[in-house]
Structures are given as C-alpha cells and as structure tokens.
Design a protein around this motif. Sequence first.
Motif, PDB file in Angstrom:
ATOM      1  N   LEU A 182       0.836  -1.200   0.000  1.00  0.00           N
ATOM      2  CA  LEU A 182       0.000   0.000   0.000  1.00  0.00           C
ATOM      3  C   LEU A 182       0.871   1.249   0.000  1.00  0.00           C
ATOM      4  N   PRO A 183       0.808   2.060  -1.069  1.00  0.00           N
ATOM      5  CA  PRO A 183       1.536   3.327  -1.064  1.00  0.00           C
ATOM      6  C   PRO A 183       0.776   4.378  -0.261  1.00  0.00           C
ATOM      7  N   VAL A 184       1.487   5.177   0.540  1.00  0.00           N
ATOM      8  CA  VAL A 184       0.848   6.189   1.382  1.00  0.00           C
ATOM      9  C   VAL A 184       1.556   7.528   1.190  1.00  0.00           C
ATOM     10  N   VAL A 185       0.744   8.555   0.962  1.00  0.00           N
ATOM     11  CA  VAL A 185       1.236   9.926   0.839  1.00  0.00           C
ATOM     12  C   VAL A 185       0.677  10.723   2.003  1.00  0.00           C
ATOM     13  N   SER A 186       1.554  11.349   2.786  1.00  0.00           N
ATOM     14  CA  SER A 186       1.096  12.169   3.905  1.00  0.00           C
ATOM     15  C   SER A 186       0.572  13.495   3.381  1.00  0.00           C
ATOM     16  N   SER A 187      -0.559  13.919   3.921  1.00  0.00           N
ATOM     17  CA  SER A 187      -1.195  15.130   3.439  1.00  0.00           C
ATOM     18  C   SER A 187      -1.953  15.779   4.588  1.00  0.00           C
ATOM     19  N   ARG A 188      -2.500  16.932   4.314  1.00  0.00           N
ATOM     20  CA  ARG A 188      -3.397  17.592   5.263  1.00  0.00           C
ATOM     21  C   ARG A 188      -4.598  18.120   4.483  1.00  0.00           C
ATOM     22  N   ILE A 189      -5.706  18.264   5.185  1.00  0.00           N
ATOM     23  CA  ILE A 189      -6.928  18.776   4.564  1.00  0.00           C
ATOM     24  C   ILE A 189      -7.047  20.258   4.891  1.00  0.00           C
ATOM     25  N   THR A 190      -7.211  21.046   3.847  1.00  0.00           N
ATOM     26  CA  THR A 190      -7.320  22.500   4.046  1.00  0.00           C
ATOM     27  C   THR A 190      -8.750  23.000   3.875  1.00  0.00           C
ATOM     28  N   GLU A 191      -9.586  22.281   3.091  1.00  0.00           N
ATOM     29  CA  GLU A 191     -10.970  22.709   2.887  1.00  0.00           C
ATOM     30  C   GLU A 191     -11.876  21.494   2.750  1.00  0.00           C
ATOM     31  N   LEU A 192     -13.098  21.624   3.230  1.00  0.00           N
ATOM     32  CA  LEU A 192     -14.137  20.608   3.069  1.00  0.00           C
ATOM     33  C   LEU A 192     -15.351  21.286   2.446  1.00  0.00           C
ATOM     34  N   ASN A 193     -15.676  20.887   1.223  1.00  0.00           N
ATOM     35  CA  ASN A 193     -16.793  21.518   0.497  1.00  0.00           C
ATOM     36  C   ASN A 193     -16.624  23.032   0.425  1.00  0.00           C
ATOM     37  N   GLY A 194     -15.372  23.457   0.222  1.00  0.00           N
ATOM     38  CA  GLY A 194     -15.099  24.889   0.093  1.00  0.00           C
ATOM     39  C   GLY A 194     -14.992  25.639   1.392  1.00  0.00           C
ATOM     40  N   VAL A 195     -15.227  24.985   2.525  1.00  0.00           N
ATOM     41  CA  VAL A 195     -15.147  25.629   3.838  1.00  0.00           C
ATOM     42  C   VAL A 195     -13.755  25.379   4.412  1.00  0.00           C
ATOM     43  N   PRO A 196     -13.051  26.417   4.862  1.00  0.00           N
ATOM     44  CA  PRO A 196     -11.716  26.212   5.440  1.00  0.00           C
ATOM     45  C   PRO A 196     -11.756  25.205   6.592  1.00  0.00           C
ATOM     46  N   ALA A 197     -10.708  24.398   6.707  1.00  0.00           N
ATOM     47  CA  ALA A 197     -10.668  23.344   7.717  1.00  0.00           C
ATOM     48  C   ALA A 197     -10.842  23.904   9.123  1.00  0.00           C
ATOM     49  N   SER A 198     -10.360  25.110   9.359  1.00  0.00           N
ATOM     50  CA  SER A 198     -10.473  25.703  10.696  1.00  0.00           C
ATOM     51  C   SER A 198     -11.915  26.015  11.071  1.00  0.00           C
ATOM     52  N   GLN A 199     -12.802  26.135  10.040  1.00  0.00           N
ATOM     53  CA  GLN A 199     -14.207  26.454  10.296  1.00  0.00           C
ATOM     54  C   GLN A 199     -15.133  25.250  10.100  1.00  0.00           C
ATOM     55  N   ALA A 200     -14.568  24.119   9.712  1.00  0.00           N
ATOM     56  CA  ALA A 200     -15.392  22.937   9.414  1.00  0.00           C
ATOM     57  C   ALA A 200     -15.992  22.366  10.691  1.00  0.00           C
ATOM     58  N   LYS A 201     -17.190  21.791  10.566  1.00  0.00           N
ATOM     59  CA  LYS A 201     -17.861  21.136  11.679  1.00  0.00           C
ATOM     60  C   LYS A 201     -17.608  19.638  11.576  1.00  0.00           C
ATOM     61  N   LEU A 202     -16.858  19.100  12.530  1.00  0.00           N
ATOM     62  CA  LEU A 202     -16.505  17.687  12.536  1.00  0.00           C
ATOM     63  C   LEU A 202     -17.274  16.962  13.627  1.00  0.00           C
ATOM     64  N   THR A 203     -17.425  15.640  13.467  1.00  0.00           N
ATOM     65  CA  THR A 203     -18.129  14.819  14.445  1.00  0.00           C
ATOM     66  C   THR A 203     -17.138  13.883  15.113  1.00  0.00           C
ATOM     67  N   ASN A 204     -16.882  14.121  16.400  1.00  0.00           N
ATOM     68  CA  ASN A 204     -15.960  13.282  17.185  1.00  0.00           C
ATOM     69  C   ASN A 204     -14.623  13.093  16.487  1.00  0.00           C
ATOM     70  N   MET A 205     -14.062  14.213  16.083  1.00  0.00           N
ATOM     71  CA  MET A 205     -12.755  14.187  15.438  1.00  0.00           C
ATOM     72  C   MET A 205     -12.089  15.538  15.679  1.00  0.00           C
ATOM     73  N   PRO A 206     -10.954  15.573  16.380  1.00  0.00           N
ATOM     74  CA  PRO A 206     -10.275  16.853  16.622  1.00  0.00           C
ATOM     75  C   PRO A 206      -9.752  17.441  15.309  1.00  0.00           C
ATOM     76  N   LYS A 207      -9.847  18.750  15.187  1.00  0.00           N
ATOM     77  CA  LYS A 207      -9.454  19.399  13.930  1.00  0.00           C
ATOM     78  C   LYS A 207      -7.966  19.237  13.637  1.00  0.00           C
ATOM     79  N   ARG A 208      -7.157  19.049  14.686  1.00  0.00           N
ATOM     80  CA  ARG A 208      -5.732  18.891  14.409  1.00  0.00           C
ATOM     81  C   ARG A 208      -5.436  17.613  13.635  1.00  0.00           C
TER      82      ARG A 208
END
Length: 868
Positions: free
Chosen positions: A569-595
């Motif tokens: 399995l090849p793995v590339v480390s990444s980060r998420i910056t937007e969800l559906n056009g909403v910045p990650a810092s403003q996204a509403k997550l369910t039982n998942m810390p934004k970090r």
Amino acid sequence: MPSLSFQSAAKIAAREMHASRGKFTFVLLSVAIGVAALTGVRGFSSSFRATLLTHARSILAADLSARAFRQPSPAEIKSLADVEASGIKVTPVTELMSMASVPVTMDPLLVSVKAVDPSRFPFYGTVDLEPSMSLSAALTPDSVAVGDDLLLRLHLALGDQLKIGNRTYKIAATVLNEPDRLSSNFSAGPRVLMSREALDSSGLLAPGSHAGQRFLFKMPQTGPNGTVNDAAVQDFKLKLEKMLPESQVVDYRETNPALTQGLDRATSLLSLMSLVALVLGAIGVAMAMRAHLQQRLDTIAIMKSLGARSSQVIKIYLLQTLLLGIVGGLLGVGFGVGVQMALPVFLAKLINVVPDLHVDLRSIATGLGAGVLTTLLFTLPPLLDIRNVRPILILRRAMDESSDDPFVSAIFRKLTRNYAQIISGALILGGLGAIATTLSDSREVGKWFTIGLVVVLFILLISSWAVLRALKFFLSKTRLSLPSSLRHGLANLYRPGNPSAALLAALGMGVMQIMTVYLVQQAVVSELHVASAPNLPNIFLVDMTNEEIGGIRTLLTNAPGITKAPELLPVVSSRITELNGVPASQAKLTNMPKRMLQSMSLSWSVTGEAPDGTKVIEGAWWTPEEAANAHDHPVVAIQKYVADRLGLKVGSTVTFAAQDSSFTARVTAITRSDGQHAYGRAEFVLPQQALAGLPTVWYGGVHVDPAQVGKLQRMLYTAYPTVTVINVAAALETVRSVVVQITYVIQFLATFSIFAGIIILASSIAGTRYRRMREVVVLKTLGATRARIATIFSIEFAVLGLIAGFVGIVFANLIADRLLRSLSVAYVHLWGTSFVALLAIAVLTVLTGWIASHRLLGQKPLEVLREE
C-alpha cells in the motif's frame, strides 16, 4: 339451556379431545414444533451471542474505548472520576514513541511504548507472556515486557537491562499476544509494555509530550443472565462523545469490521429465524384448528338444536383451544430446552467454543406465550363463525358451500357482514406485531414485520385465487382432451368445500418463509467465509521507502511460509485545508479533533475497481476516463467512518495539501473496509495520476504460516533493518475463529428452523385428511378403484405443492434480495436451488398427503362414515 360453567365446558372440551386424539395430534404438533423452534433457536442464539460478544470485547479489551491524542484536561479527569464513581470501571492506556538502548552499548532503537495498569488491564481477554506469568508479575515499577523483535534487534535475552527515558528496566518477559493489538496504534518500532508507575518514573511524560491516550471502560453486568446490556453501552457511548468531544469513541462492536458485520448479520438472521418459527407455527395452528372446527360442525349443530347458545359453544372450543395451546406449548418448551442444551454437543467440534449455557427463562416464557397466543388468535375467526350460522345450514354445509367463487366471496361476505371478523383480524395482526417486537427487541422491526406479513399474505391469497381461476378456465377448454384421472385431480382443487385457496396461501407463506431463511443464510455465510479466509494478511510492514519496495516485494514472494502474494500500500502524507469549500479551521466535525486534519493518509489504486476487502456502499468507483484525467480533475474514494466524521458524501469536495502542491478532489465513492487487508488502512484512495510525484512511503500486508513468522522477521531485519514488522497473527486468528463460529451456528440453526418449518407445513397438509373422507366414500360407492383414487389424490397433492412452491419461491427471492440489500450483502439468484426446492416441495406435499390419508383407501365406506 342453563348457564354453562367453565368446569362443565372444560369437561366437554376434554372428552371431545380424548375422542378425537388423531385430529388434535396435528394441532399439538404444530404448536409444539413452532414453540420448540422458537425456544431452541432463541435460547441457544442468545447464549451463543453472549459468548461471541465476550470474544468481541476481548479484541478491544473493554466494552468501550475513547482515544485522544493528548493528555486529558482537568475537567475531563473530573468527568472520568465521576464515571468511575457511578460503577463503570475505567483504566487508562498511554501509547507513545521513545528511544530505547542497551546500557552497555547505548545503541539506540525507536520503540513503541504502551503503559497500562496491570491490576486492571485488560478488562476482557488476557495478555500472553513467555515465560507464562501474570501481567502484574511482569510489569513492576522496575521491569517491562517486550516484543521478541526487540530482543532480535538489540541482541538481548530475558533478564537483560533496557534503558528507556532516564530509567533502566529489567526485561521480565516477551509479549506473545495482546487482546487489544488490533485496536492499538500500528506504530513504528518494537513494542515495550510497562506499568503506569514505570512510565511515571521514566520521565517520558514531560510537558508537551505527544503521547496518545486511550481510556478503556467496562460496564456493569446489568443485562439478562449476567451480561452487559447493549442498550446501556450505546447510551454511555453517546454520553462519552459529549464528555470527550475530541476523542474517538468506539465500542466493542467496532473493533474489527469483519467481526462487526458478522455479529450484526448473525443477530439479524437469528431474529428472522425466530419470527419465521412463530409464523410457521401460526400457519400450522390455523390450518389444523380450521380443519378440526369444520369437522365438528355437526356436533355444534346438535348442541345448538338442543338449545345451546353460541357463547356457550364458543366457551367450550375456546377452552379446548387454550388447553391445546398450553399442552402443545409445554411440549414445545421441553423439546426446545432439550435442543438448546444439546446443540453445543453437536457443535463442539465445529465451533471450538462452549457457550455459557443456561435455561433462558425469558426465551421459555416468550415461546410458551407465543404458542398459546398464536393458537388463540388463529382460532378466533372459525370460532366467531359459530355465532352467525344456523343449525340447518350447518347440517347442509356440503350443499351450501357450492359456489362459483367460494373463497373470495366468503372473504368479502365476512368483511362486509361480520364486524367481529374484522376485529379478530386486527387482533391477530396486533398480537403478531407484539410478538415480533418482543422477539426482535425492536418496535420498528415488529411494525414492518406485521405490515409485510399483511401485504405478503394478501398477495398470496390473491395469487392463489388467480391460479385456481386460471386452472378452472384451462380445464373448461381442455376437459375432453385430458385423461379422466388428471381432470378429476385438477378439478379437486376447486371443488365445493375444498380449502385449496386457503391451503395454497398457507403453504405459499410457509415455503416463502423457509426459502427466505435458506437464501439469506446462504448469502450471509458466503460473505462470512470470505471474511474468515485463512490466507488473509497476518503480518504488516510499516515505513518502507520507494527504494526498498522492489527488494521487499521479491523477498516476500520467495520467503518460506508465504501463502499469498503480498499486499503493498503506497501512502502519501497530506493535510486537509478545505471541506466543500469551507476552510478546515471552520469545518464542523463529528468526534474528530481538527488537528487530525493536519495528518491524513492518501493512497492510490491503479485498478479499475475497489481493492481487496473494500466495498463501495455509496456512489461508484471511478472509471478509466476519470482515472486518466485525475491529474487535472482528481477524484477520491473515502472510507465510511471518515466520511461521517468529516460530513462528506458522494459529490462533496476535499482540498488536500501535500508538500508544496494543493488539489481539490471530488468524492465519487463511499467505501467500507473489512479491516482484513492492507488497503483497510487507507482512508482516502485516489487514482495514481492524482498523486504522481509526491513523496511516498509504503505499508504492506502478507499472510505467513505462524510457525515461519520468526524466520521471516529475521530475514527482514537483516536485509532492511529500518522496516518495522507488526505480527498480529494471534489477534487476527481470534477474529477469524469467531467469524467461523458464527457461520457454523447460522448454518446449523437455519437448518434446524427449516426442518421444523417443513414438519409444521407437513402437519398442515395432513390436517386436510378429514376433508377427504366424504369424497372417498362417494368415489368408492360409485365404483372407483383404489388405484384411481390414489392417482386423483396424487395429482391434486402434486399440483397443490407445485403451485404453492412456485408462488412461495418467487416471493422468497424477492424478499431475500431486499433483506440482503439492507445488510449490504450481495445476492446471487440460485436458480438451480430454487428448481430443486420446487420439486422437493411437490414431493413433500404428495408424501405428506398420503402418509396422512392412505388408511382411507383400505376402509369400507360404512367404516369411514361411522368415523365421522
């Protein structure tokens, strides 16, 4: 007639039962077998399910787990203390990376440290050590247990010293197996297991430490038979998610997808079997009691002629019905308990586990209550008919039942002229709904089961009526060109007084229920066999580089003990910056810390379909055209649990940032992994073109003969010393063995339910024996030979079985398809099996009819008339 006391009514009912023992055998048989199937299946399945859930808990080592990526805050510590004060046991598990070394050489090695309280950990299961000892003896403030790979890498032995942090510890044992190995982090480096006191003295938990924290919870045993209540676990899980909003909370059912799916499907299927046993028993009771009461119309007419009121006659037969239900129910309970206790003896060699068996009083009460209630409910319509029939019409019933459309017209007459029948129908449906709710422990299941039963029964009645009308039309056009025996046998199906339409509907319903159980269990067991395949990866490799992957692939292909090609399995480390056009810092997550959005694993697939062990449950895998254009228009498949926490669905967009590049991918598929393959670790899978040029590390999985694991580890350490080998063979074997046990139990109980259903249907067919007496008398009086009567009846039985079988099998396939869709199981039409089942039903109908009726051929007409 003066008032009839219950004592007098009971005496009359008992005398009539004694005088008609043969007739009541069918009623008792239907009730007893239905209750036995219900009690045996439900009782054993509840015991076995409790045993399986204990195994499932051992994979998590607890009922619930809350994982955080930081140390708890003072407020969270207080909340956890309040939880423990309420009677729920709590123990922390700290996991972190550290450097270890040998005090003499000081050669450093990256290790994965796990600190536990040995007096509490694990709540379920055991930690296997070598040499064999308790965990408390191995983990003291001055000693640790390690993985055997650490001894290999540092050339150490038991009793040697190991330096971690600012302390030196004695190696007391090696860890052979941890119950929660699959739910722990798959971190780089060999494992080191230590006590909480040892961790505190090591200095590793300094301010700013990146140690991960898991809290394990054990619920009080407040469920039936000393088990943990599932509903209480779910309620507490919701409470924990609010209490620890940045923690990932899972319960024992979520530790391994294959095990979770196996338990869910087994629970659904066992509930279905209980409901089927209930309905089949009800069918048998309805047919047998209907036939009996029709045979007693002469007696009822005489009683009415002597001045008996309808209420008094109904009282007699109501008591008779109640007595039959109780006696049959008690016989069924006794047989069911015997089956429940005997099943482990027959299954011991197959499932290799002995359930904690006990006499389940709840199952006994449910079975007995269901038997008595269904007997009473399904006897209501013919009992209520007594109120509206005059004695002279009863005595002339053979003449008055002649009608061009007896079945349908009778139904509509009852619905339009007799409101008591409408009330009885409502009572039957309400009673079945209540029993279904009790058996399935779900009001929703009870509701839909009742609605489905009404719809299917209505369709079966209409289908049966339509088939009989078509048969009558066919005979009217071909009467002269058919042999006389065939004409007579076919015409018997709609002769006056023959309950063919009702019997067709009842048999069709029974066949449908039996075939549905068979088809569903076949599909579920096939899926479980895939999940429990013996060559699934049991060794995982972490942190392989692009330069190493070619050589490692060659080594794994040629190494001894390898049973299947490795999964890489090849793995590339990444980060998420937007969800559906909403910045990650403003996204509403369910039982998942934004970090956590700052560290996401991406992988690629070069095939045109989902990888092994991954199933698309929403949307569709990308097409070759989408893969070819992925560099400019990226697409992605996301695992279900991640999509739920991020609030994503098919059509959503996710913006990833890796190194200096950033791209937005459209979600085309939501997937679910069985957790048994390397790709089960991939949360996001994209086409290779979308990740071209990005830094890649590799993970792998391969199945190795357990006896060869040590040799493979040495080969890998020698050639590739930086690659971490994670041995989960023992943990995965636990999962596989449980899934295998589930398949055997499902198959065995399904076979038992089907066998019980066949007997009940056979007794329903046999109950029509008494309706054939008058016809045999007439035919023999007119000079018919035994061979001719046998031919006529055989044709009637065979056609009856073929028609009922065809209708039932068609509906069984439709319902099985729908049920399997709800269980996310692929359904394959078994045409050959359906055809064999159709022939078997016809043969069964003929054999049953003749077993019950053959004596009539050898009797003289006068003897038969005297029996009436």
